[in-house]
Design an enzyme around this catalytic site. Structure first.
Site, PDB file in Angstrom:
ATOM      1  N   CYS A 182      26.835  -5.911 -95.254  1.00 50.48           N
ATOM      2  CA  CYS A 182      26.955  -4.648 -94.520  1.00 50.48           C
ATOM      3  C   CYS A 182      28.375  -4.475 -94.012  1.00 50.48           C
ATOM      4  O   CYS A 182      28.786  -5.139 -93.050  1.00 50.48           O
ATOM      5  CB  CYS A 182      25.963  -4.620 -93.354  1.00 50.48           C
ATOM      6  SG  CYS A 182      26.055  -3.108 -92.365  1.00 50.48           S
ATOM      7  N   CYS A 218      28.525  -2.986 -90.421  1.00 49.03           N
ATOM      8  CA  CYS A 218      28.171  -3.965 -89.388  1.00 49.03           C
ATOM      9  C   CYS A 218      29.309  -4.939 -89.116  1.00 49.03           C
ATOM     10  O   CYS A 218      29.577  -5.283 -87.960  1.00 49.03           O
ATOM     11  CB  CYS A 218      26.935  -4.765 -89.810  1.00 49.03           C
ATOM     12  SG  CYS A 218      25.514  -3.781 -90.317  1.00 49.03           S
ATOM     13  N   ASP A 219      29.964  -5.412 -90.172  1.00 48.89           N
ATOM     14  CA  ASP A 219      30.836  -6.579 -90.045  1.00 48.89           C
ATOM     15  C   ASP A 219      32.308  -6.339 -90.366  1.00 48.89           C
ATOM     16  O   ASP A 219      33.129  -7.232 -90.163  1.00 48.89           O
ATOM     17  CB  ASP A 219      30.316  -7.705 -90.943  1.00 48.89           C
ATOM     18  CG  ASP A 219      28.915  -8.157 -90.544  1.00 48.89           C
ATOM     19  OD1 ASP A 219      28.606  -8.088 -89.343  1.00 48.89           O
ATOM     20  OD2 ASP A 219      28.145  -8.558 -91.426  1.00 48.89           O
TER      21      ASP A 219
END
Length: 334
Positions: A138, A141-142
């Site tokens: 992701c 997300c990261d």
């Protein structure tokens, strides 16, 4: 052989942000709620070491801690968590619905499906070991954690290029590794990727292994990969700070068979009230959402699914099963 059927108002299948939020709402509305967690509590976000885009945590929070807090909040209102997996359901005969796990059988007046989707893995050494420590599925997300880092993106479709382009906002360089000599992504995305000075391509190549190290305090980090050219079979080591894998997702919908309507890829079809094709059964999170795939959108969809389930239970109050009777003992043929 006999089995005991436990009766409850709501069964929630899955324990990611959607399921945990749904449990909070149905339990808080004073409906008996059983959450069947699946393989582990929290779903994919529980494998994320740092979460800094979930509202309410300005300093960030560890994925496992976030899911544990959400679980505790649902338990505060009476939700029961069962660490088991669903192996079979019967939705064809209407409410109450039958949900069988490996250890129990439940009769539920309403079901909320939040079983999610699983990213396809490379299935190579080091991948699982370093997931959350340099290996990710992701970018949204990261990506923030890879500022000024060199990273690899695996894949050649729209998702790989979209996420690769997004990652250039943070990374020093993005190397897209693809097993073929041409991309499957749309022409427009290809043009954008080829024009981006931070993006380079490695063609006809697979990653054979993801390597890393363990630092003081037990902290792990990804340090490199082993690349293998499929045409020449040449193998080389490539130092890297992170590996993002975008080779597709598989919705975890097989256990429902044809009982719930899905699209051609197996994602659950729901309306704007999170209703599935079966009255009384609702869905939220990545079991139907193949667009956003964020913890906060999943939580919102879990909330909406729970509210719809509550409205369904209220409307059908006169027909709900009696819960204060002894558990039903069913004798089945061995």
């Amino acid at each position: 052989m006999s089995e005991t059927i436990k009766k409850t108002r709501v069964v929630i299948i899955g324990s990611g942000p959607a399921g945990l939020t749904a449990a909070l709402y149905t339990a808080r509305a004073l409906y008996d709620t059983v959450v069947i967690t699946g393989k582990y509590l929290g779903g994919q976000i529980a494998t994320t070491s740092d979460v800094d885009n979930f509202p309410g945590f300005p300093e960030g929070i560890q994925g496992p801690e976030l899911t544990e807090r959400m679980k505790q909040q649902a338990e505060k209102f009476g939700a029961q968590f069962v660490f088991d997996e669903v192996k079979e359901v019967d939705f064809e005969h209407g409410s109450p619905f039958t949900v069988r796990t490996y250890n129990e059988t439940y009769l539920a007046d309403s079901v909320v499906v939040t079983i999610g989707a699983s990213p396809r893995h490379l299935n190579i050494p080091g991948e699982i070991e370093y997931t959350g420590y340099g290996v990710s599925y992701c970018a949204t997300c990261d990506g923030f954690f890879f500022r000024n880092k060199d990273i690899i993106v695996v894949g050649g479709g729209d998702s790989a290029l979209q996420e690769g382009i997004f990652l250039t906002k943070f990374a020093k360089s993005v190397t897209i590794v693809h097993r073929r000599d041409s991309l499957r992504a749309s022409i427009d995305l290809q043009k954008k990727a080829f024009a981006n000075p931070k993006i380079s391509f490695v063609w006809d190549t697979l990653i054979d292994e993801i390597k890393g190290e363990t630092l003081e305090g037990g902290i792990r980090r990804t340090t490199g990969v082993t690349l293998r050219n499929l045409k020449t079979d040449a193998v080389r080591e490539h130092p890297i700070d992170g590996v993002f894998v975008f080779i597709g997702y598989d919705p975890n919908s097989r256990i429902f068979g044809t009982q719930l309507a899905t699209n051609d890829d197996g994602y659950m079809l729901v309306d704007d009230h999170m209703r599935t094709s079966v009255p009384g059964v609702y869905a939220g999170g990545e079991i139907h959402d193949f667009t956003f795939r964020q913890a906060i959108t999943a939580a919102g969809q879990g909330c909406a699914a729970a509210l719809s389930a509550i409205h369904y239970l209220q409307a059908n109050e006169d027909n709900l099963q009696t819960l204060d009777l002894p558990a039903v003992e069913v004798v089945a043929e061995a």
